[in-house]
Design a protein around this motif. Structure first.
Motif, PDB file in Angstrom:
ATOM      1  N   ASN A  13      43.847  80.348  37.407  1.00  0.00           N
ATOM      2  CA  ASN A  13      43.314  81.436  36.580  1.00  0.00           C
ATOM      3  C   ASN A  13      44.265  81.857  35.457  1.00  0.00           C
ATOM      4  OD1 ASN A  13      40.669  82.050  37.633  1.00  0.00           O
ATOM      5  ND2 ASN A  13      41.699  82.676  39.527  1.00  0.00           N
ATOM      6  N   ASP A  14      45.573  81.681  35.680  1.00  0.00           N
ATOM      7  CA  ASP A  14      46.548  82.105  34.674  1.00  0.00           C
ATOM      8  C   ASP A  14      46.885  81.005  33.672  1.00  0.00           C
ATOM      9  OD1 ASP A  14      46.630  84.536  35.917  1.00  0.00           O
ATOM     10  OD2 ASP A  14      48.480  84.124  37.035  1.00  0.00           O
ATOM     11  N   SER A  15      46.298  79.832  33.829  1.00  0.00           N
ATOM     12  CA  SER A  15      46.596  78.723  32.924  1.00  0.00           C
ATOM     13  C   SER A  15      46.232  79.085  31.492  1.00  0.00           C
ATOM     14  CB  SER A  15      45.813  77.479  33.352  1.00  0.00           C
ATOM     15  OG  SER A  15      45.963  76.444  32.397  1.00  0.00           O
ATOM     16  N   THR A  16      47.041  78.620  30.539  1.00  0.00           N
ATOM     17  CA  THR A  16      46.758  78.856  29.122  1.00  0.00           C
ATOM     18  C   THR A  16      45.733  77.867  28.583  1.00  0.00           C
ATOM     19  OG1 THR A  16      48.647  77.461  28.522  1.00  0.00           O
ATOM     20  CG2 THR A  16      49.035  79.835  28.685  1.00  0.00           C
ATOM     21  N   GLU A 105      31.882  61.949  44.842  1.00  0.00           N
ATOM     22  CA  GLU A 105      31.089  63.182  44.811  1.00  0.00           C
ATOM     23  C   GLU A 105      30.679  63.565  43.389  1.00  0.00           C
ATOM     24  OE1 GLU A 105      29.986  64.956  47.380  1.00  0.00           O
ATOM     25  OE2 GLU A 105      30.861  63.483  48.764  1.00  0.00           O
ATOM     26  N   LYS A 106      31.076  62.739  42.424  1.00  0.00           N
ATOM     27  CA  LYS A 106      30.727  62.986  41.018  1.00  0.00           C
ATOM     28  C   LYS A 106      31.237  64.349  40.534  1.00  0.00           C
ATOM     29  CE  LYS A 106      26.576  60.127  41.428  1.00  0.00           C
ATOM     30  NZ  LYS A 106      26.773  59.829  42.864  1.00  0.00           N
ATOM     31  N   VAL A 107      32.498  64.601  40.855  1.00  0.00           N
ATOM     32  CA  VAL A 107      33.156  65.843  40.436  1.00  0.00           C
ATOM     33  C   VAL A 107      34.171  65.513  39.344  1.00  0.00           C
ATOM     34  CG1 VAL A 107      34.579  67.797  41.157  1.00  0.00           C
ATOM     35  CG2 VAL A 107      32.861  66.850  42.718  1.00  0.00           C
ATOM     36  N   PHE A 108      34.132  66.255  38.259  1.00  0.00           N
ATOM     37  CA  PHE A 108      35.059  66.016  37.157  1.00  0.00           C
ATOM     38  C   PHE A 108      35.421  67.358  36.513  1.00  0.00           C
ATOM     39  CE2 PHE A 108      30.804  65.891  35.481  1.00  0.00           C
ATOM     40  CZ  PHE A 108      30.870  66.576  34.276  1.00  0.00           C
ATOM     41  N   SER A 109      36.491  67.336  35.735  1.00  0.00           N
ATOM     42  CA  SER A 109      36.916  68.550  35.029  1.00  0.00           C
ATOM     43  C   SER A 109      36.947  68.294  33.533  1.00  0.00           C
ATOM     44  CB  SER A 109      38.295  69.006  35.505  1.00  0.00           C
ATOM     45  OG  SER A 109      39.290  68.086  35.094  1.00  0.00           O
ATOM     46  N   LEU A 110      36.725  69.348  32.762  1.00  0.00           N
ATOM     47  CA  LEU A 110      36.926  69.352  31.318  1.00  0.00           C
ATOM     48  C   LEU A 110      37.944  70.447  31.012  1.00  0.00           C
ATOM     49  CD1 LEU A 110      33.262  68.999  29.956  1.00  0.00           C
ATOM     50  CD2 LEU A 110      34.986  67.201  30.250  1.00  0.00           C
ATOM     51  N   THR A 111      39.043  70.058  30.382  1.00  0.00           N
ATOM     52  CA  THR A 111      40.115  70.999  30.059  1.00  0.00           C
ATOM     53  C   THR A 111      40.291  71.058  28.553  1.00  0.00           C
ATOM     54  OG1 THR A 111      41.257  70.476  32.132  1.00  0.00           O
ATOM     55  CG2 THR A 111      42.553  71.553  30.413  1.00  0.00           C
ATOM     56  N   LEU A 112      40.245  72.261  28.003  1.00  0.00           N
ATOM     57  CA  LEU A 112      40.444  72.462  26.570  1.00  0.00           C
ATOM     58  C   LEU A 112      41.888  72.863  26.310  1.00  0.00           C
ATOM     59  CD1 LEU A 112      37.178  74.438  25.680  1.00  0.00           C
ATOM     60  CD2 LEU A 112      37.669  72.033  25.213  1.00  0.00           C
ATOM     61  N   GLY A 116      47.005  72.956  18.207  1.00  0.00           N
ATOM     62  CA  GLY A 116      48.227  73.460  17.583  1.00  0.00           C
ATOM     63  C   GLY A 116      49.380  73.493  18.570  1.00  0.00           C
ATOM     64  N   THR A 117      49.090  73.930  19.807  1.00  0.00           N
ATOM     65  CA  THR A 117      50.131  73.973  20.843  1.00  0.00           C
ATOM     66  C   THR A 117      50.644  72.578  21.154  1.00  0.00           C
ATOM     67  OG1 THR A 117      49.122  75.952  21.811  1.00  0.00           O
ATOM     68  CG2 THR A 117      50.643  74.694  23.195  1.00  0.00           C
TER      69      THR A 117
END
Length: 340
Positions: A13-16, A105-112, A116-117
């Motif tokens: 939850n605290d991830s930037t 299980e066809k589980v994946f993540s999308l991370t934005l 600039g960082t």
């Protein structure tokens, strides 16, 4: 175990970075920053899935059009540039990372991740790499000076000392004594010449006393006498408004460029041009040597260290550095610095 789970939740939850986890193409979990993005931009997570779907298909050419089939691919992670809020005054540029969590299980993540960082992190990593390179270059130069002092200067002084000790022998004839003193004087003169050569390499006094153009002419004359290669210096530059640091950089780049041409390019003639313009000063070092493939030597390797050193020295003082060269057509190195 409960405490570990809490730590993981806090980290998530605290991830930037905005993290969204999907199962069968449906969003099942988002961290706080992902929820904020969805609310503020009215963003539909399915849009991101479609973008990822399209990018993965382009990269891996699956056999059909279903996203779940693409997950079956052995690819684990892919990075996709994406811009959100395009209609706003400040669009948001991201890299979207698609990552397979559970293939069955066809589980994946999308991370934005903010572009600039990432760019700043890349710049910091490059800066650390350059700092390491500069430190190695300095250590290499110190080692060379140390070896010169030990192998040449120290040996010359020691030989002279041995000759002076021989003078204590009262059995020398007048002719023998004259011959020995001549040998000692010659040894000391040779050592003195080498000390002067080292001093010129480290910091030429003419640069401080008479300016850059005069120092370049002295450098060219000395290297021409040692190598037999014609080295001409020309220009109308007034360097009085240049800082000592920039004058030193221009001198060192000329020195390095001439040495490269003499060692590697088989040049017959080298020209140095130092010209003042309205708002900048230009240094050009032109040789008629073998030339080389510039892109091949723009990365970190042993043979490119001199070129990188030049480039970094110029960039440090807001200058511009350029190399033009082709195999068999010689090399031109151009440096520009702004002047008041």
């Amino acid at each position: 175990m409960l405490e570990t789970t809490q730590w993981i939740n806090n980290y998530f939850n605290d991830s930037t970075d905005a993290i969204m986890i999907f199962k069968d193409e449906e969003l099942i979990l988002s961290n706080q920053i992902a929820k904020d993005l969805q609310n503020e931009l009215n963003m539909n997570p399915q849009y991101l899935v479609e973008v990822a779907d399209s990018s993965v298909k382009q990269k891996f050419s699956p056999t059909d059009n279903c996203f779940s089939c693409i997950i079956q691919n052995k690819m684990k992670e892919i990075s996709i540039p994406i811009t959100l809020a395009k209609d706003m005054s400040h669009p948001l540029n991201y890299f979207m990372i698609y990552n397979v969590i559970d293939q069955d299980e066809k589980v994946f993540s999308l991370t934005l991740k903010n572009r600039g960082t990432i760019d700043r992190m890349d710049q910091l990593a490059q800066q650390r790499k350059l700092t390491q390179y500069v430190n190695r270059a300095y250590e290499k130069e110190r080692k060379r000076i140390s070896e010169d002092l030990h192998d040449s200067i120290a040996q010359g002084v020691y030989s002279a000392i041995m000759g002076v000790r021989r003078l204590e022998n009262n059995e020398f004839t007048k002719e023998q004594l004259k011959e020995l003193t001549t040998v000692i004087e010659s040894q000391l003169n040779d050592t003195l010449t080498e000390v002067k050569e080292m001093a010129l390499d480290i910091r030429p006094s003419v640069l401080d006393n008479f300016g850059l153009l005069a120092a370049l002419k002295v450098l060219a004359k000395r290297l021409q006498e040692n190598s037999g290669v014609t080295i001409n210096v020309a220009g109308n530059a007034d360097t009085r408004n240049l800082s000592n640091d920039i004058q030193s950089v221009l001198y060192r780049i000329t020195q390095e460029s001439i040495n490269n041409a003499l060692k590697h390019a088989n040049a017959d003639e080298i020209a140095i041009l130092l010209v003042s313009h309205d708002h900048f000063i230009t240094l050009e070092i032109i040789d008629d040597g073998d030339g080389f493939d510039v892109p091949k030597y723009q990365h970190f390797n042993g043979r490119s260290m001199g070129l990188m050193n030049m480039n970094e020295r110029v960039k440090t003082f807001n200058g511009a550095f350029k190399i033009d060269s082709k195999s068999g057509e010689g090399t031109t190195i151009t440096v520009k610095f702004p002047i008041a």
